[in-house]
Scaffold this active site. Structure first.
Site, PDB file in Angstrom:
ATOM      1  N   ARG A 234       3.192 -30.124 -57.810  1.00 30.51           N
ATOM      2  CA  ARG A 234       2.587 -29.926 -59.130  1.00 30.51           C
ATOM      3  C   ARG A 234       1.878 -31.227 -59.518  1.00 30.51           C
ATOM      4  O   ARG A 234       2.397 -32.327 -59.268  1.00 30.51           O
ATOM      5  CB  ARG A 234       3.638 -29.591 -60.193  1.00 30.51           C
ATOM      6  N   ASP A 258      -3.259 -31.073 -53.425  1.00 27.73           N
ATOM      7  CA  ASP A 258      -3.554 -29.646 -53.611  1.00 27.73           C
ATOM      8  C   ASP A 258      -3.391 -29.270 -55.076  1.00 27.73           C
ATOM      9  O   ASP A 258      -3.668 -28.130 -55.458  1.00 27.73           O
ATOM     10  CB  ASP A 258      -2.604 -28.801 -52.741  1.00 27.73           C
ATOM     11  N   HIS A 295      -5.467 -26.012 -55.214  1.00 27.89           N
ATOM     12  CA  HIS A 295      -4.199 -25.270 -55.329  1.00 27.89           C
ATOM     13  C   HIS A 295      -4.187 -24.055 -54.392  1.00 27.89           C
ATOM     14  O   HIS A 295      -3.966 -22.921 -54.830  1.00 27.89           O
ATOM     15  CB  HIS A 295      -3.963 -24.843 -56.788  1.00 27.89           C
TER      16      HIS A 295
HETATM   17  P1  NAI Z   1      13.010 -25.349 -54.358  1.00 30.32           P
HETATM   18  O1  NAI Z   1      13.562 -25.046 -55.695  1.00 30.32           O
HETATM   19  O2  NAI Z   1      13.497 -24.592 -53.159  1.00 30.32           O
HETATM   20  O3  NAI Z   1      13.201 -26.902 -54.028  1.00 30.32           O
HETATM   21  C1  NAI Z   1      12.977 -27.927 -54.945  1.00 30.32           C
HETATM   22  C2  NAI Z   1      13.860 -29.089 -54.537  1.00 30.32           C
HETATM   23  O4  NAI Z   1      13.548 -30.195 -55.396  1.00 30.32           O
HETATM   24  C3  NAI Z   1      15.370 -28.798 -54.703  1.00 30.32           C
HETATM   25  O5  NAI Z   1      16.058 -29.119 -53.516  1.00 30.32           O
HETATM   26  C4  NAI Z   1      15.770 -29.706 -55.858  1.00 30.32           C
HETATM   27  O6  NAI Z   1      17.113 -30.167 -55.743  1.00 30.32           O
HETATM   28  C5  NAI Z   1      14.765 -30.837 -55.700  1.00 30.32           C
HETATM   29  N1  NAI Z   1      14.663 -31.670 -56.883  1.00 30.32           N
HETATM   30  C6  NAI Z   1      14.902 -31.349 -58.174  1.00 30.32           C
HETATM   31  N2  NAI Z   1      14.737 -32.430 -58.962  1.00 30.32           N
HETATM   32  C7  NAI Z   1      14.381 -33.444 -58.143  1.00 30.32           C
HETATM   33  C8  NAI Z   1      14.102 -34.811 -58.357  1.00 30.32           C
HETATM   34  N3  NAI Z   1      14.168 -35.351 -59.579  1.00 30.32           N
HETATM   35  N4  NAI Z   1      13.764 -35.574 -57.287  1.00 30.32           N
HETATM   36  C9  NAI Z   1      13.722 -35.036 -56.050  1.00 30.32           C
HETATM   37  N5  NAI Z   1      13.997 -33.742 -55.785  1.00 30.32           N
HETATM   38  C10 NAI Z   1      14.327 -32.961 -56.820  1.00 30.32           C
HETATM   39  O7  NAI Z   1      11.420 -25.220 -54.511  1.00 30.32           O
HETATM   40  P2  NAI Z   1      10.348 -24.970 -53.352  1.00 30.32           P
HETATM   41  O8  NAI Z   1      10.185 -23.507 -53.128  1.00 30.32           O
HETATM   42  O9  NAI Z   1      10.635 -25.846 -52.203  1.00 30.32           O
HETATM   43  O10 NAI Z   1       9.017 -25.472 -54.106  1.00 30.32           O
HETATM   44  C11 NAI Z   1       8.841 -26.827 -54.463  1.00 30.32           C
HETATM   45  C12 NAI Z   1       7.675 -26.927 -55.398  1.00 30.32           C
HETATM   46  O11 NAI Z   1       6.465 -26.589 -54.695  1.00 30.32           O
HETATM   47  C13 NAI Z   1       7.689 -25.929 -56.579  1.00 30.32           C
HETATM   48  O12 NAI Z   1       8.429 -26.433 -57.661  1.00 30.32           O
HETATM   49  C14 NAI Z   1       6.231 -25.794 -56.920  1.00 30.32           C
HETATM   50  O13 NAI Z   1       5.932 -26.721 -57.925  1.00 30.32           O
HETATM   51  C15 NAI Z   1       5.497 -26.184 -55.649  1.00 30.32           C
HETATM   52  N6  NAI Z   1       4.717 -25.086 -55.077  1.00 30.32           N
HETATM   53  C16 NAI Z   1       3.379 -25.301 -54.868  1.00 30.32           C
HETATM   54  C17 NAI Z   1       2.594 -24.304 -54.329  1.00 30.32           C
HETATM   55  C18 NAI Z   1       1.142 -24.520 -54.034  1.00 30.32           C
HETATM   56  O14 NAI Z   1       0.415 -23.549 -53.758  1.00 30.32           O
HETATM   57  N7  NAI Z   1       0.630 -25.731 -54.074  1.00 30.32           N
HETATM   58  C19 NAI Z   1       3.162 -22.983 -54.016  1.00 30.32           C
HETATM   59  C20 NAI Z   1       4.599 -22.904 -54.223  1.00 30.32           C
HETATM   60  C21 NAI Z   1       5.334 -23.916 -54.765  1.00 30.32           C
END
Ligand code: NAI
Length: 332
Positions: A234, A258, A295
């Protein structure tokens, strides 16, 4: 069920219409973003289907509620654009697609990393102009370089797995380390250690109050000279002005983005006939060592099919009063 699909593009209707053959919902596609003004279009709709740059703040939710909308279906994973307290107070159910293809996003992060390192974006432009010189295209072997992963959830874990294939020692920072990453040989460290020891840093954590501007001037000052930074998560994770200063000083060697913190007015649109008003973004576009995509990390046919199917299944569960595992709830 009547659903207003906001921020819709031709590719959205392609996949949603295909999935809807199983449900028969009444879908109305609206190209505009959802906000407190466009929310007034939803009178008579049961649900809105929204994307990352739609605004579901308290004002928008009030208008949706007055129009009779009962459900918000996010066709994405992140929900930082929704006032969850407001939705709960108004009795509006919010569902999302928590996971559709971690591979799509992780692979795009790797694509940015490889392109930046070997300057594929610059080489492509040069060759089209008949310039076959190699000056300025020098890269490095990824093998042996230390990669830092911030956030090892579904996407970060796949990214770490790919890095293992490249032969890169991998560090990670996550308040909730996961066993699969440990099995892969990922070493969990504190954030400062990750910043100081990584040649490449990739962001895979959600945007929230703890992670906003996790990459700021102070964090950048702790990074290695010439570090490569990749953000497919993000935009708000990076302080863009600090990033520009880091690029100007040379502390940051290259950046793949992205996402961008003010992307709402830019991304997903064809603005090729207009003047970009965002001077920070315009400055970022001038660096030869910055590669930006709009994105698109999620944008594979596999992910789009899954997003459409899960979105409708979520709404069906809400409409039938069933428990929906993808309902977004406030963590108290
Ligand atoms: P997820 O929920 O599986 O993993 C997120 C991880 O971040 C978790 O392990 C969590 O413990 C960790 N986390 C939380 N707070 C943190 C901190 N302060 N410091 C370090 N790590 C922390 O989410 P997922 O599916 O892996 O997605 C991650 C992010 O990718 C989403 O939140 C979204 O913003 C982004 N995303 C971007 C897309 C794109 O098209 N560019 C598409 C899908 C998701």
């Amino acid at each position: 069920m009547k659903i207003a699909v906001f921020s819709s593009k031709p590719y959205d209707s392609q996949f949603l219409d295909a999935a809807n053959t199983r449900y028969g919902y009444e879908l109305v596609y609206i190209e505009s973003h959802l906000n407190e003004i466009t929310a007034s279009l939803t009178k008579g709709f049961d649900a809105v289907c929204v994307f990352v740059n739609d605004d579901l703040g308290s004002e928008t939710l009030e208008v949706l509620h007055s129009a009779g909308v009962r459900w918000v279906a996010l066709r994405c994973a992140g929900f930082n654009n929704v006032d969850l307290e407001g939705a709960e107070r108004l009795g509006i159910g919010v569902v999302r697609v928590p996971e559709y293809s971690p591979y799509a996003v992780a692979e795009h992060a790797v694509a940015l990393m490889l392109s930046l390192n070997r300057k594929i974006h610059r080489a492509h432009n040069r060759i089209r102009e008949g310039n076959f010189s190699l000056n300025g295209l020098l890269g490095f072997d990824l093998h042996g370089k230390t990669v830092g992963v911030i956030g090892t959830g579904k996407i970060g874990q796949v990214f770490a797995q790919i890095m293992k294939g490249f032969g890169c020692p991998t560090l990670a920072f996550d308040p909730y380390p996961n066993d699969r990453c440990k099995e892969l040989g990922v070493k969990y460290v504190g954030l400062d250690e990750l910043l100081g020891e990584s040649d490449i840093i990739s962001l895979h954590c959600p945007l929230n109050k703890d992670t906003k501007h996790v990459v700021n001037a102070s964090a950048i000052s702790k990074m290695r000279d010439g570090v490569m930074l990749v953000n497919t998560s993000r935009g708000g994770l990076i302080d863009s002005l600090a990033l520009i200063n880091g690029l100007k000083s040379g502390r940051i060697g290259s950046v793949g983005l992205d996402v961008y913190e003010e992307e709402e007015d830019l991304f997903f649109e064809d603005l090729s006939n207009t003047v970009i008003q965002d001077d920070v973004f315009a400055r970022l576009m001038t660096f030869p060592n910055v590669l930006i995509s709009s994105h698109q990390a999620f944008f594979t046919s596999n992910a789009m099919e899954k997003i459409a199917n899960v979105t409708f299944a979520n709404l069906e569960q809400l409409a039938k009063g069933m428990d929906c595992p993808n309902k977004v709830t406030i963590q108290r």
